[in-house]
Design an enzyme around this catalytic site. Structure first.
Site, PDB file in Angstrom:
ATOM      1  CG  ASN A   1      -1.376  -4.416 -17.194  1.00  0.00           C
ATOM      2  OD1 ASN A   1      -1.251  -5.418 -17.889  1.00  0.00           O
ATOM      3  ND2 ASN A   1      -2.303  -3.506 -17.424  1.00  0.00           N
TER       4      ASN A   1
ATOM      5  CB  VAL B   1      -0.034  -0.367 -10.755  1.00  0.00           C
ATOM      6  CG1 VAL B   1      -1.184  -1.305 -11.120  1.00  0.00           C
ATOM      7  CG2 VAL B   1       0.822  -0.973  -9.656  1.00  0.00           C
ATOM      8  CB  CYS B   2      -0.007   0.082 -16.664  1.00  0.00           C
ATOM      9  SG  CYS B   2      -0.189   1.254 -17.992  1.00  0.00           S
ATOM     10  CG  LEU B   3      -6.028  -1.154 -13.303  1.00  0.00           C
ATOM     11  CD1 LEU B   3      -5.993  -2.468 -14.084  1.00  0.00           C
ATOM     12  CD2 LEU B   3      -6.174  -1.434 -11.804  1.00  0.00           C
TER      13      LEU B   3
END
Length: 328
Positions: free
Chosen positions: A116, A123-125
């Site tokens: 992530n 930031v992969c969220l």
């Protein structure tokens, strides 16, 4: 476990934002400077929530001259390959906040230590709308907060088995890959520590004293992992205060798995560098040397284990060639 830097306030207002990732972006609009604007009021509420409810593992600095900016550091939790590491995030509120989620940049130092968290700092969220998810997992202008973002990064991203953060990875027959991923994550966490001690982010220079307190614990963990005395990510120090909540960590620590030769080679290179920077940081009573116990034997054993598989593969290949030759 020893407390973190006690003199370092969990939340504070500072002035110098010159090294913030979003420092050069526009933050002087009326929405950020007029105290009567909706955005201004919302950000002030966010400050109040953070000041009151930040968890022990998270520290935040906001800026009195740029209320649209914020910097946070999250301490890696015990029971994960990120334990005792520091992870910095720069955050920017958009001009129409909270109708759009904040922008978040991770200080990666060019390392990809989690599915992530990208080398670029992305930031992969789902909560940031940077990844797909169910509606309740996405940013909600009426309910979502910066505190939720930070808690999600701590609990959902920097977790026990980050290999499975990739949704396409099923937990069937993948435990070996997960263990190897933990090895890589721990190595890159150690490299991040080296970078941070050489050039700490502004307003957090004193907080890197955290490593003065944790230096010996980190080095003892390096030794324990390299010698397969405990699974990578599950080191428990003799000085840790074990509670009922730590049962999962204790149970996981019992299951011991030999580390890869790649991990051993990386640790042999990293360990002396860690000792040097910890010494610069005035840490005392350091475990000066990586004590390799039967590493040579394990490497030879690994080679011996590979030989039967190579022999079987060769036999299968010869049989396949013979089959087609006689069939022809």
């Amino acid at each position: 476990m020893a407390p973190l830097v006690e003199s370092f306030h969990r939340f504070d207002v500072v002035s110098d934002h010159s090294d913030h990732h979003y420092s050069n972006t526009d933050g002087n609009g009326i929405s950020f400077t007029y105290c009567g604007s909706t955005v201004y009021k919302k950000i002030m509420r966010e400050w109040k929530i953070l000041r009151k409810h930040l968890p022990d593992s998270t520290y935040v600095r906001v800026y009195n001259t740029r209320i649209d900016l914020l910097r946070a550091v999250i301490v890696g939790a015990a029971g994960t390959p990120y334990h005792d590491g520091l992870f910095f995030f720069d955050i920017k509120f958009p001009s129409n906040y909270p109708y759009q989620p904040p922008q978040v940049h991770y200080h990666s130092h060019g390392l990809r230590l989690n599915p992530n968290l990208y080398e670029s700092g992305k930031v992969c969220l789902s909560l940031l709308n940077t990844w797909s998810g169910k509606k309740k997992e996405m940013w909600d202008p009426n309910q979502s907060t910066i505190l939720q973002v930070l808690v999600s990064i701590q609990g959902l991203v920097l977790n026990e088995k980050p290999f499975y953060n990739e949704p396409v990875r099923l937990r069937i027959f993948q435990e070996e890959n997960s263990r190897r991923y933990n090895e890589d994550a721990f190595i890159k966490t150690c490299k991040t520590t080296l970078y941070l001690l050489q050039k700490p982010p502004k307003n957090f220079e004193l907080f890197t004293d955290h490593f003065r307190q944790r230096a010996n614990r980190i080095l003892r963990a390096c030794n324990a992992y390299t010698n397969s005395r405990v699974g990578v990510g599950y080191y428990i120090d003799d000085n840790d205060n074990i509670t009922k909540d730590d049962t999962k960590v204790k149970d996981s620590a019992i299951s011991i798995h030999p580390v890869s030769t790649t991990f051993i080679d990386s640790m042999e290179q990293l360990y002396p560098k860690l000792v040097v920077v910890f010494r610069w940081n005035k840490a005392s009573n350091l475990v000066e040397h990586l004590n390799l116990e039967n590493v040579t034997t394990r490497r030879e054993s690994a080679g011996m284990l590979c030989r039967p598989y190579c022999l079987l593969l060769c036999c299968a290949l010869v049989a396949l060639i013979c089959y087609f030759m006689f069939r022809a």
